[in-house]
Design a protein around this motif. Sequence first.
Motif, PDB file in Angstrom:
ATOM      1  N   TRP A 142      -8.747  19.269  52.166  1.00 26.20           N
ATOM      2  CA  TRP A 142      -8.989  17.806  51.747  1.00 26.20           C
ATOM      3  C   TRP A 142      -8.838  16.859  52.831  1.00 26.20           C
ATOM      4  N   GLU A 143      -9.411  15.469  52.896  1.00 27.24           N
ATOM      5  CA  GLU A 143      -9.147  14.344  54.044  1.00 27.24           C
ATOM      6  C   GLU A 143      -7.711  14.045  53.594  1.00 27.24           C
ATOM      7  N   THR A 144      -7.399  13.701  52.433  1.00 31.39           N
ATOM      8  CA  THR A 144      -5.940  13.249  52.332  1.00 31.39           C
ATOM      9  C   THR A 144      -5.598  13.771  51.050  1.00 31.39           C
ATOM     10  N   LEU A 145      -4.082  13.714  50.939  1.00 29.29           N
ATOM     11  CA  LEU A 145      -3.412  14.408  49.608  1.00 29.29           C
ATOM     12  C   LEU A 145      -3.947  13.689  48.404  1.00 29.29           C
ATOM     13  N   GLU A 146      -4.170  12.123  48.545  1.00 33.82           N
ATOM     14  CA  GLU A 146      -4.882  11.662  47.268  1.00 33.82           C
ATOM     15  C   GLU A 146      -6.089  11.819  46.895  1.00 33.82           C
ATOM     16  N   ASP A 147      -6.899  12.451  47.905  1.00 34.55           N
ATOM     17  CA  ASP A 147      -8.344  12.911  47.226  1.00 34.55           C
ATOM     18  C   ASP A 147      -8.141  14.089  46.346  1.00 34.55           C
ATOM     19  N   HIS A 148      -7.014  14.879  46.449  1.00 33.22           N
ATOM     20  CA  HIS A 148      -6.795  16.065  45.650  1.00 33.22           C
ATOM     21  C   HIS A 148      -5.985  15.628  44.581  1.00 33.22           C
ATOM     22  N   GLU A 149      -4.692  14.923  44.691  1.00 30.80           N
ATOM     23  CA  GLU A 149      -3.927  14.607  43.559  1.00 30.80           C
ATOM     24  C   GLU A 149      -4.340  13.527  42.850  1.00 30.80           C
ATOM     25  N   ILE A 150      -5.158  12.504  43.230  1.00 34.90           N
ATOM     26  CA  ILE A 150      -5.569  11.404  42.258  1.00 34.90           C
ATOM     27  C   ILE A 150      -7.063  11.727  42.035  1.00 34.90           C
ATOM     28  N   GLY A 151      -8.121  11.841  43.421  1.00 31.98           N
ATOM     29  CA  GLY A 151      -9.407  11.557  43.171  1.00 31.98           C
ATOM     30  C   GLY A 151     -10.009  12.746  42.356  1.00 31.98           C
TER      31      GLY A 151
END
Length: 93
Positions: free
Chosen positions: A56-65
């Motif tokens: 993933w590009e960022t942790l937020e892309d996985h955890e939130i997006g």
Amino acid sequence: MILEVAILNVKSGLSAEFEVNFKKAEGIISSMKGYISHQLKKCIEEADKYILLVNWETLEDHEIGFRQSEEYQEWKALLHHFYEPFPIVEHYY
């Protein structure tokens, strides 16, 4: 880039069905914002065991997006009933 790692223990005898459903689920995850790539590998030593690696590009892309999306509900419906126990998901950089 963030690497998501999950060891997937599939219920005994359900690997073939899991793999069919995973093929469908690949289209879901690969369409998500921030998704880069993934690999699903079958264990040699233990039947019905896999490792899933997702970049993933960022942790937020996985955890939130992803995890807070409508698409994730479809992912869950396709895959989560196969796991015993439910996998621990970890992130690495």
